[in-house]
Design an enzyme around this catalytic site. Structure first.
Site, short mmCIF file in Angstrom:
data_model
loop_
_atom_site.label_atom_id
_atom_site.label_comp_id
_atom_site.label_asym_id
_atom_site.label_seq_id
_atom_site.Cartn_x
_atom_site.Cartn_y
_atom_site.Cartn_z
N GLU A 114 -12.33 -12.17 -47.59
CA GLU A 114 -12.63 -11.46 -48.83
C GLU A 114 -12.17 -10.03 -48.65
OE1 GLU A 114 -16.57 -11.38 -50.76
OE2 GLU A 114 -15.52 -9.90 -51.99
N LYS A 136 -19.75 -9.84 -36.00
CA LYS A 136 -19.26 -8.53 -35.58
C LYS A 136 -19.38 -7.60 -36.79
CE LYS A 136 -16.36 -5.60 -35.47
NZ LYS A 136 -16.58 -4.18 -35.86
N CYS A 161 -15.91 -3.57 -53.11
CA CYS A 161 -14.69 -4.35 -53.33
C CYS A 161 -14.52 -4.69 -54.81
CB CYS A 161 -14.68 -5.59 -52.45
SG CYS A 161 -16.15 -6.59 -52.60
N GLY A 181 -7.18 -7.98 -42.95
CA GLY A 181 -7.28 -9.40 -43.29
C GLY A 181 -6.01 -10.15 -42.92
N GLU A 197 -6.22 0.54 -53.72
CA GLU A 197 -7.68 0.56 -53.65
C GLU A 197 -8.12 1.89 -53.04
OE1 GLU A 197 -9.66 -2.06 -50.79
OE2 GLU A 197 -11.07 -2.59 -52.39
N GLY A 219 -13.19 -7.26 -45.57
CA GLY A 219 -12.74 -5.89 -45.31
C GLY A 219 -11.42 -5.63 -46.01
N SER A 220 -10.59 -4.83 -45.39
CA SER A 220 -9.36 -4.39 -46.04
C SER A 220 -8.28 -5.48 -45.99
CB SER A 220 -8.84 -3.12 -45.38
OG SER A 220 -8.55 -3.39 -44.02
P1 NAP Z 1 -11.55 -2.73 -42.15
O1 NAP Z 1 -10.84 -1.78 -41.27
O2 NAP Z 1 -10.81 -3.86 -42.73
O3 NAP Z 1 -12.82 -3.26 -41.35
C1 NAP Z 1 -13.65 -4.35 -41.73
C2 NAP Z 1 -14.22 -4.97 -40.47
O4 NAP Z 1 -13.15 -5.49 -39.67
C3 NAP Z 1 -14.95 -4.00 -39.56
O5 NAP Z 1 -16.00 -4.67 -38.92
C4 NAP Z 1 -13.88 -3.61 -38.58
O6 NAP Z 1 -14.38 -3.10 -37.36
C5 NAP Z 1 -13.21 -4.94 -38.37
N1 NAP Z 1 -11.85 -4.87 -37.84
C6 NAP Z 1 -11.02 -3.79 -37.72
N2 NAP Z 1 -9.86 -4.15 -37.13
C7 NAP Z 1 -9.95 -5.48 -36.87
C8 NAP Z 1 -9.05 -6.43 -36.28
N3 NAP Z 1 -7.84 -6.08 -35.86
N4 NAP Z 1 -9.47 -7.71 -36.18
C9 NAP Z 1 -10.67 -8.11 -36.63
N5 NAP Z 1 -11.55 -7.23 -37.19
C10 NAP Z 1 -11.19 -5.94 -37.31
O7 NAP Z 1 -12.19 -1.97 -43.31
P2 NAP Z 1 -12.96 -0.59 -43.16
O8 NAP Z 1 -12.42 0.25 -42.06
O9 NAP Z 1 -14.38 -0.92 -43.09
O10 NAP Z 1 -12.56 0.05 -44.53
C11 NAP Z 1 -11.20 0.38 -44.78
C12 NAP Z 1 -10.77 -0.13 -46.13
O11 NAP Z 1 -11.07 -1.53 -46.28
C13 NAP Z 1 -11.51 0.50 -47.27
O12 NAP Z 1 -10.99 1.74 -47.62
C14 NAP Z 1 -11.33 -0.55 -48.33
O13 NAP Z 1 -10.06 -0.41 -48.93
C15 NAP Z 1 -11.39 -1.84 -47.61
N6 NAP Z 1 -12.72 -2.50 -47.64
C16 NAP Z 1 -12.88 -3.61 -48.43
C17 NAP Z 1 -14.12 -4.26 -48.46
C18 NAP Z 1 -14.41 -5.49 -49.28
O14 NAP Z 1 -15.56 -5.86 -49.40
N7 NAP Z 1 -13.44 -6.17 -49.83
C19 NAP Z 1 -15.16 -3.75 -47.71
C20 NAP Z 1 -14.96 -2.62 -46.92
C21 NAP Z 1 -13.72 -2.03 -46.88
P3 NAP Z 1 -14.65 -1.51 -37.15
O15 NAP Z 1 -14.39 -0.84 -38.46
O16 NAP Z 1 -16.05 -1.47 -36.69
O17 NAP Z 1 -13.71 -1.06 -36.08
#
Ligand code: NAP
Ligand code: MG
Length: 502
Positions: free
Chosen positions: A266, A191, A300, A249, A398, A244-245
């Site tokens: 991660e 996904k 990240c 997580g 972050e 992701g966030s």
């Molecule tokens: P995110 O909201 O954590 O999303 C990461 C992934 O998880 C996306 O594919 C997202 O889908 C999906 N997701 C959202 N809600 C979920 C749920 N309840 N269950 C399972 N999966 C779900 O991160 P983001 O919106 O991309 O970015 C927001 C913040 O995350 C950033 O500002 C940053 O702080 C952090 N981030 C960290 C990393 C890292 O590599 N450690 C990478 C990116 C972001 P959709 O977004 O398509 O709805």
């Protein structure tokens, strides 16, 4: 494809959005909703791609395909040699397709085109590395259990893996997980982030061309709150790997509890750059500027906190500022630019909010803060704050943008305390010419990845992942394949068992 390839080499915007359906059970799949979502390039403000917003039923179809493909052994029970051959072919397909993949990646993510090319080629190398591991992964034996008992520890693929990826490195992050899961013999449902799904969908088709059996890799697009959540909860999924966030997580961890899935996470980071007084300041300045500007700080492992010895603070800040002055921010399709666009309006507003908060909290703005929102194009200049209070939002949270905060220290003890003084523990860089100082520090800094006199570098040989709230588990390296295995211990009786009741 020919048409796309031509567009990619001339680096033009597409005349109409590139539409990609989902990929399930070896075929394109348009899903139950038929609802396409338009993605506008954050570097250009025009519609560039369209992907489907799936329902939970579509996700069920993908999981069912992955389950069948795992259970019937079409991938899980073939030899490592056979799996390696497919993964190597996949790597070649990725290399051959670099221009189109990089072009799509830049259009959707806003990252500079040369960076996208580098990431796609780097990802191909990761597929090659994982191919080798498919033939290397093995268990263990125990010949010390006595004359009549022999022990074997067998590593088996964990099963169906759900992989949820973010928008910051869509292709690269997927390539740090998927080929390792495949090398282990797992099948997968991926996904991708809705903002950046196109290269993942294209990869699924390339894998099929490389000979991956149907159903082994399935891609479902759409919202994380719907599809990602359903994937993390799904009872037919054996493991979920989420990147992701930290807040999401945490919710994945809860969702995975239903059937006690194996979990890999991660998550975020607030990574320190620790500079001691004896460091090569020129080297450090260049790397620190790179470490916060790379991917516009949406990384990240971005080095977002400079923790520097007070005696060299003034000098180092001046040198970083001098590098920042040369950074070109702009159109990500123009190869002369170092920094591209911020991924979307929400992220842009969030970063600007932190810059405002920094000013309000009395931090000293040394450079940058200029942000541009022209229509739906989003750019932010590298930004540097001094006198940042260690407990302020700027130093603790972050930001995921090109914002560097500076806090001085006087003693090594303070440096370590500051470095470890955030809830995260993803990465850290240490700058010193003193080998004692380097070893002494990296032993005490709580982070999964340490760079000594360098930053954001490495290869698939090295494991990645976080301490503390930065996650659970490790990706890449030999640990990267072991993550996707279950251990089974087998006890073999040799000769007759001693009677229970004689
Ligand atoms: P995110 O909201 O954590 O999303 C990461 C992934 O998880 C996306 O594919 C997202 O889908 C999906 N997701 C959202 N809600 C979920 C749920 N309840 N269950 C399972 N999966 C779900 O991160 P983001 O919106 O991309 O970015 C927001 C913040 O995350 C950033 O500002 C940053 O702080 C952090 N981030 C960290 C990393 C890292 O590599 N450690 C990478 C990116 C972001 P959709 O977004 O398509 O709805
Ligand atoms: Mg999100």
């Amino acid at each position: 494809m020919g048409n796309l390839y031509e567009l990619a080499t001339t680096l033009r915007l597409p005349q109409q959005p590139v539409r990609s359906p989902m990929f399930i059970d070896g075929a394109h799949y348009t899903g139950s909703t038929g609802e396409y979502v338009v993605r506008k390039s954050p570097g250009h403000g025009v519609a560039v791609t369209e992907t489907l917003r799936a329902s939970a039923q579509d996700l069920d179809a993908a999981v069912a395909a992955a389950r069948r493909a795992f259970d019937d052994g079409r991938w899980s029970r073939i030899s490592g040699e056979q799996r390696a051959a497919v993964l190597l072919k996949a790597a070649q397909r990725i290399r051959d397709d670099v221009e189109t993949l990089a072009w799509l990646e830049t259009l959707e993510s806003g990252k500079p085109i040369n960076q996208s090319r580098g990431e796609i080629m780097g990802a191909a190398g990761t597929w090659e590395y994982a191919a080798g591991l498919a033939r290397v992964v093995h268990g263990d034996t125990h010949d010390t259990l006595g004359d009549d008992l022999f022990g074997l520890v067998v590593r088996q693929p964990v099963g169906v893996v759900g992989i949820v990826t973010p928008w910051n490195f869509p292709f690269f992050i997927l390539s740090e997980r998927l080929p390792f899961a495949l090398a282990a013999g797992c099948t997968a449902v991926v996904k991708p982030a809705e903002l950046t799904s196109s290269t993942t969908l294209r990869l699924a088709a390339l894998l099929s061309e490389a000979g991956l059996p149907d159903g082994v890799v399935n891609v479902v697009t759409g919202l994380g709150s719907v599809v990602g959540q359903a994937l993390a909860e799904h009872r037919d999924v054996d493991m979920v790997s989420f990147t992701g966030s930290t807040p999401v997580g945490r919710s994945v961890l809860t969702a995975a509890g239903g059937n006690m899935k194996k979990v890999g996470l991660e998550l975020g980071g607030k990574n320190p750059q620790i500079v001691f007084a004896d460091a090569d300041l020129d080297d450090a300045a260049d790397a620190i500027a790179f470490g916060i500007c790379f991917n516009a700080g949406q990384c990240c492992v971005s080095g977002s906190r400079l923790v520097v010895h007070r005696s060299v603070e003034e000098e180092l800040v001046a040198r970083i500022k001098a590098v920042f002055e040369k950074v070109r921010v702009g159109d990500p399709l123009d190869a002369a630019n170092h920094v591209g666009a911020i991924v979307e309006a929400r992220q842009f507003d969030k970063i600007c909010g932190y810059i405002e908060a920094g000013r309000r909290d009395g931090a000293q703005l040394v450079y940058g803060s200029t942000s541009t929102k022209e229509g739906e194009r989003f750019f932010i200049q590298p930004t540097l704050f001094r006198n940042v209070k260690p407990d302020s939002a700027l130093a603790q949270e972050e930001i995921f943008g090109p914002v560097l905060s500076v806090t001085p220290f006087d003693t090594t003890e303070q440096a370590i305390e500051l470095a470890n003084g955030a809830p995260y523990g993803l990465a850290a860089s240490i700058w010193t010419r003193d080998v004692q100082q380097a070893f002494g520090s990296f032993r005490r800094v709580q982070a999964g990845r340490i760079w000594v006199n360098c930053t954001i570098t490495g290869g698939p040989e090295m494991p990645i992942g976080g301490f503390k709230e930065s996650g659970i588990g490790r990706e890449t390296g030999r640990y990267g394949i072991e993550e996707y295995t279950e251990l089974k211990s087998v006890h073999v009786q040799l000769g007759k068992r001693a009677r229970w009741i004689a």
